[in-house]
Design a protein around this motif. Structure first.
Motif, PDB file in Angstrom:
ATOM      1  N   ARG A  41       0.810  -1.215   0.000  1.00 48.18           N
ATOM      2  CA  ARG A  41       0.000   0.000   0.000  1.00 48.18           C
ATOM      3  C   ARG A  41       0.846   1.269   0.000  1.00 48.18           C
ATOM      4  O   ARG A  41       0.357   2.334  -0.375  1.00 48.18           O
ATOM      5  N   GLY A  42       2.075   1.153   0.436  1.00 48.77           N
ATOM      6  CA  GLY A  42       2.920   2.332   0.563  1.00 48.77           C
ATOM      7  C   GLY A  42       2.603   3.151   1.789  1.00 48.77           C
ATOM      8  O   GLY A  42       3.073   4.288   1.924  1.00 48.77           O
ATOM      9  N   SER A  43       1.804   2.613   2.693  1.00 48.08           N
ATOM     10  CA  SER A  43       1.445   3.301   3.931  1.00 48.08           C
ATOM     11  C   SER A  43       2.020   2.544   5.111  1.00 48.08           C
ATOM     12  O   SER A  43       1.786   1.346   5.260  1.00 48.08           O
ATOM     13  N   LYS A  44       2.769   3.247   5.952  1.00 48.98           N
ATOM     14  CA  LYS A  44       3.402   2.614   7.106  1.00 48.98           C
ATOM     15  C   LYS A  44       2.599   2.808   8.388  1.00 48.98           C
ATOM     16  O   LYS A  44       3.059   2.451   9.465  1.00 48.98           O
ATOM     17  N   ALA A  45       1.412   3.368   8.282  1.00 48.72           N
ATOM     18  CA  ALA A  45       0.622   3.681   9.481  1.00 48.72           C
ATOM     19  C   ALA A  45       0.030   2.413  10.081  1.00 48.72           C
ATOM     20  O   ALA A  45      -0.327   1.464   9.381  1.00 48.72           O
ATOM     21  N   ILE A  46      -0.084   2.418  11.407  1.00 50.73           N
ATOM     22  CA  ILE A  46      -0.742   1.348  12.140  1.00 50.73           C
ATOM     23  C   ILE A  46      -1.451   1.979  13.333  1.00 50.73           C
ATOM     24  O   ILE A  46      -0.929   2.908  13.954  1.00 50.73           O
ATOM     25  N   SER A  47      -2.656   1.537  13.613  1.00 58.52           N
ATOM     26  CA  SER A  47      -3.408   2.122  14.719  1.00 58.52           C
ATOM     27  C   SER A  47      -2.756   1.771  16.053  1.00 58.52           C
ATOM     28  O   SER A  47      -1.997   0.810  16.169  1.00 58.52           O
ATOM     29  N   TYR A  48      -3.095   2.550  17.066  1.00 58.56           N
ATOM     30  CA  TYR A  48      -2.524   2.338  18.401  1.00 58.56           C
ATOM     31  C   TYR A  48      -2.917   0.966  18.956  1.00 58.56           C
ATOM     32  O   TYR A  48      -2.079   0.222  19.479  1.00 58.56           O
ATOM     33  N   SER A  49      -4.188   0.602  18.821  1.00 55.20           N
ATOM     34  CA  SER A  49      -4.649  -0.694  19.330  1.00 55.20           C
ATOM     35  C   SER A  49      -4.004  -1.850  18.568  1.00 55.20           C
ATOM     36  O   SER A  49      -3.626  -2.870  19.169  1.00 55.20           O
ATOM     37  N   ALA A  50      -3.865  -1.700  17.242  1.00 56.73           N
ATOM     38  CA  ALA A  50      -3.230  -2.753  16.448  1.00 56.73           C
ATOM     39  C   ALA A  50      -1.761  -2.891  16.803  1.00 56.73           C
ATOM     40  O   ALA A  50      -1.212  -4.003  16.814  1.00 56.73           O
ATOM     41  N   CYS A  51      -1.119  -1.783  17.109  1.00 61.91           N
ATOM     42  CA  CYS A  51       0.292  -1.806  17.494  1.00 61.91           C
ATOM     43  C   CYS A  51       0.471  -2.552  18.814  1.00 61.91           C
ATOM     44  O   CYS A  51       1.362  -3.405  18.948  1.00 61.91           O
ATOM     45  N   LEU A  52      -0.374  -2.248  19.796  1.00 59.59           N
ATOM     46  CA  LEU A  52      -0.297  -2.956  21.076  1.00 59.59           C
ATOM     47  C   LEU A  52      -0.607  -4.443  20.911  1.00 59.59           C
ATOM     48  O   LEU A  52       0.019  -5.297  21.550  1.00 59.59           O
ATOM     49  N   THR A  53      -1.583  -4.753  20.062  1.00 56.18           N
ATOM     50  CA  THR A  53      -1.931  -6.151  19.809  1.00 56.18           C
ATOM     51  C   THR A  53      -0.757  -6.901  19.189  1.00 56.18           C
ATOM     52  O   THR A  53      -0.449  -8.039  19.566  1.00 56.18           O
ATOM     53  N   GLN A  54      -0.092  -6.245  18.239  1.00 50.54           N
ATOM     54  CA  GLN A  54       1.070  -6.859  17.605  1.00 50.54           C
ATOM     55  C   GLN A  54       2.192  -7.081  18.616  1.00 50.54           C
ATOM     56  O   GLN A  54       2.836  -8.134  18.623  1.00 50.54           O
ATOM     57  N   CYS A  55       2.420  -6.090  19.482  1.00 46.17           N
ATOM     58  CA  CYS A  55       3.419  -6.232  20.550  1.00 46.17           C
ATOM     59  C   CYS A  55       3.117  -7.435  21.428  1.00 46.17           C
ATOM     60  O   CYS A  55       4.009  -8.222  21.759  1.00 46.17           O
ATOM     61  N   TYR A  56       1.849  -7.568  21.808  1.00 48.13           N
ATOM     62  CA  TYR A  56       1.465  -8.638  22.725  1.00 48.13           C
ATOM     63  C   TYR A  56       1.676 -10.014  22.108  1.00 48.13           C
ATOM     64  O   TYR A  56       2.312 -10.892  22.711  1.00 48.13           O
ATOM     65  N   PHE A  57       1.150 -10.221  20.902  1.00 49.63           N
ATOM     66  CA  PHE A  57       1.246 -11.551  20.304  1.00 49.63           C
ATOM     67  C   PHE A  57       2.677 -11.875  19.869  1.00 49.63           C
ATOM     68  O   PHE A  57       3.092 -13.044  19.937  1.00 49.63           O
ATOM     69  N   PHE A  58       3.430 -10.880  19.443  1.00 46.90           N
ATOM     70  CA  PHE A  58       4.839 -11.110  19.119  1.00 46.90           C
ATOM     71  C   PHE A  58       5.590 -11.616  20.348  1.00 46.90           C
ATOM     72  O   PHE A  58       6.347 -12.592  20.288  1.00 46.90           O
ATOM     73  N   SER A  59       5.359 -10.971  21.500  1.00 49.71           N
ATOM     74  CA  SER A  59       6.028 -11.382  22.737  1.00 49.71           C
ATOM     75  C   SER A  59       5.499 -12.719  23.240  1.00 49.71           C
ATOM     76  O   SER A  59       6.264 -13.575  23.709  1.00 49.71           O
ATOM     77  N   LEU A  60       4.175 -12.913  23.160  1.00 51.59           N
ATOM     78  CA  LEU A  60       3.565 -14.148  23.659  1.00 51.59           C
ATOM     79  C   LEU A  60       4.118 -15.368  22.943  1.00 51.59           C
ATOM     80  O   LEU A  60       4.601 -16.319  23.582  1.00 51.59           O
ATOM     81  N   PHE A  61       4.066 -15.361  21.611  1.00 53.62           N
ATOM     82  CA  PHE A  61       4.521 -16.533  20.866  1.00 53.62           C
ATOM     83  C   PHE A  61       6.037 -16.668  20.915  1.00 53.62           C
ATOM     84  O   PHE A  61       6.558 -17.785  20.902  1.00 53.62           O
ATOM     85  N   GLY A  62       6.756 -15.547  20.982  1.00 57.37           N
ATOM     86  CA  GLY A  62       8.208 -15.618  21.107  1.00 57.37           C
ATOM     87  C   GLY A  62       8.634 -16.213  22.437  1.00 57.37           C
ATOM     88  O   GLY A  62       9.493 -17.112  22.484  1.00 57.37           O
ATOM     89  N   ASP A  63       8.037 -15.735  23.547  1.00 57.84           N
ATOM     90  CA  ASP A  63       8.380 -16.269  24.867  1.00 57.84           C
ATOM     91  C   ASP A  63       7.984 -17.737  24.994  1.00 57.84           C
ATOM     92  O   ASP A  63       8.723 -18.548  25.574  1.00 57.84           O
ATOM     93  N   THR A  64       6.819 -18.085  24.464  1.00 61.35           N
ATOM     94  CA  THR A  64       6.384 -19.485  24.516  1.00 61.35           C
ATOM     95  C   THR A  64       7.341 -20.384  23.749  1.00 61.35           C
ATOM     96  O   THR A  64       7.633 -21.513  24.174  1.00 61.35           O
ATOM     97  N   GLU A  65       7.868 -19.888  22.643  1.00 61.49           N
ATOM     98  CA  GLU A  65       8.798 -20.680  21.846  1.00 61.49           C
ATOM     99  C   GLU A  65      10.077 -20.976  22.618  1.00 61.49           C
ATOM    100  O   GLU A  65      10.627 -22.082  22.523  1.00 61.49           O
ATOM    101  N   PHE A  66      10.558 -20.008  23.392  1.00 61.05           N
ATOM    102  CA  PHE A  66      11.754 -20.248  24.201  1.00 61.05           C
ATOM    103  C   PHE A  66      11.528 -21.394  25.179  1.00 61.05           C
ATOM    104  O   PHE A  66      12.381 -22.268  25.346  1.00 61.05           O
ATOM    105  N   VAL A  67      10.376 -21.369  25.857  1.00 62.13           N
ATOM    106  CA  VAL A  67      10.086 -22.418  26.839  1.00 62.13           C
ATOM    107  C   VAL A  67       9.910 -23.764  26.133  1.00 62.13           C
ATOM    108  O   VAL A  67      10.359 -24.806  26.637  1.00 62.13           O
TER     109      VAL A  67
END
Length: 295
Positions: A65-91
């Protein structure tokens, strides 16, 4: 260039998706793979799919799209799931190393020690640990005020960079994030390292060279993946926040795309039982297709 980058990201994502789904399908369809090792591998593949899905599709869409914008809620959601699945993978990696430790160091007691009940408990414990390590930092980041600057120097929303954008005091949030992530990362690394030290010690004492080679080949794929994942994350996150500069995007790319891209090849092509299951599955598919064609 953004279209070429988007195509490269999309192609990598499709390979990750197909490769991990193939591992899951093989484990579920072949009774010879109904073992704790492949049970955990199946869940690791599921975690890899969710992990990359939380990052790559949004990145590809932004590039196209050429647009780098992301909503605040979507950004927090991405942060959460990125950390959740990453931390779970370590364990999960630590649990897989423990499974290999029991299989090699206590082969006669292995079926009794690694029973189905313990496997389910270890799996639930992995996801619970990932959830507990992620929820507190995410809640604290969500409560931070953001005043003016809204530019994240990255290709996805990372909580470390979100904290740097806040106009409030962030020492508490940084400390909680650093401590929780370090406990998960370094705790699972210590467990993995201890398991492999015992494994190597046991293998070196085996009298037969063929037995040593077989034992090493069983663990080599897991060990290769562990070194790559832990090495990248330690370099990227377990360091002072002032060192998070733009070149770390390349290391983040190793974690979010290169690692998951290599995972299906490491765990399947270097595993004899997985290759045999794949060959059987392909032959079965060819036979079924010929029967359908004849009708």
């Amino acid at each position: 260039m953004r279209y070429l980058i988007a195509i490269a990201f999309l192609a990598s994502y499709l390979v990750i998706l197909v490769g991990n789904l193939l591992i899951i399908a093989l484990v579920l369809s072949d009774r010879n793979l109904y073992r704790p090792m492949y049970f955990f591998l199946c869940n690791l593949s599921s975690s890899e799919i969710f992990f990359t899905t939380s990052i790559i599709p949004k990145t590809v869409g932004s590039l196209l799209r050429g647009s780098k914008a992301i909503s605040y809620s979507a950004c927090l959601t991405q942060c959460y799931f990125f950390s959740l699945f990453g931390d779970t993978e370590f364990v999960l990696l630590a649990v897989m190393s423990y499974d290999r430790y029991v299989a090699i160091c206590y082969p006669l007691q292995y079926p009794m020690l690694m029973n189905s009940r313990l496997c389910v408990q270890l799996l639930l414990g992995s996801w619970t640990a990932g959830f507990l390590a992620t929820i507190a930092p995410t809640v604290l980041v969500a409560r931070l005020p953001f005043c003016s600057d809204n530019r994240i120097d990255h290709f996805f929303c990372d909580s470390v960079l979100l904290i740097k954008l806040s106009c409030a005091e962030t020492q508490t949030v940084e400390l909680v994030s650093f401590v929780t992530f370090s406990i998960i990362l370094l705790g699972s690394l210590v467990m993995t390292a201890m398991s492999y030290l015992y494994i190597i010690n046991t293998i070196l004492r085996l009298p037969s060279g063929s037995s040593r080679n077989k034992a090493f080949s069983t663990c080599s794929s897991h060990f290769t993946f562990v070194i790559m994942v832990y090495g990248s994350c330690i370099f990227l996150y377990v360091q002072p926040s002032s060192h998070h500069i733009s070149y770390n995007k390349m290391v983040a790319l190793l974690i979010t795309m290169v690692g998951p891209l290599m995972s299906p090849f490491i765990f399947s092509l270097r595993n004899q039982q997985m290759k045999e299951a794949l060959q059987v599955g392909l032959k079965r598919s060819v036979i079924i297709s010929r029967i359908r064609f004849s009708f």
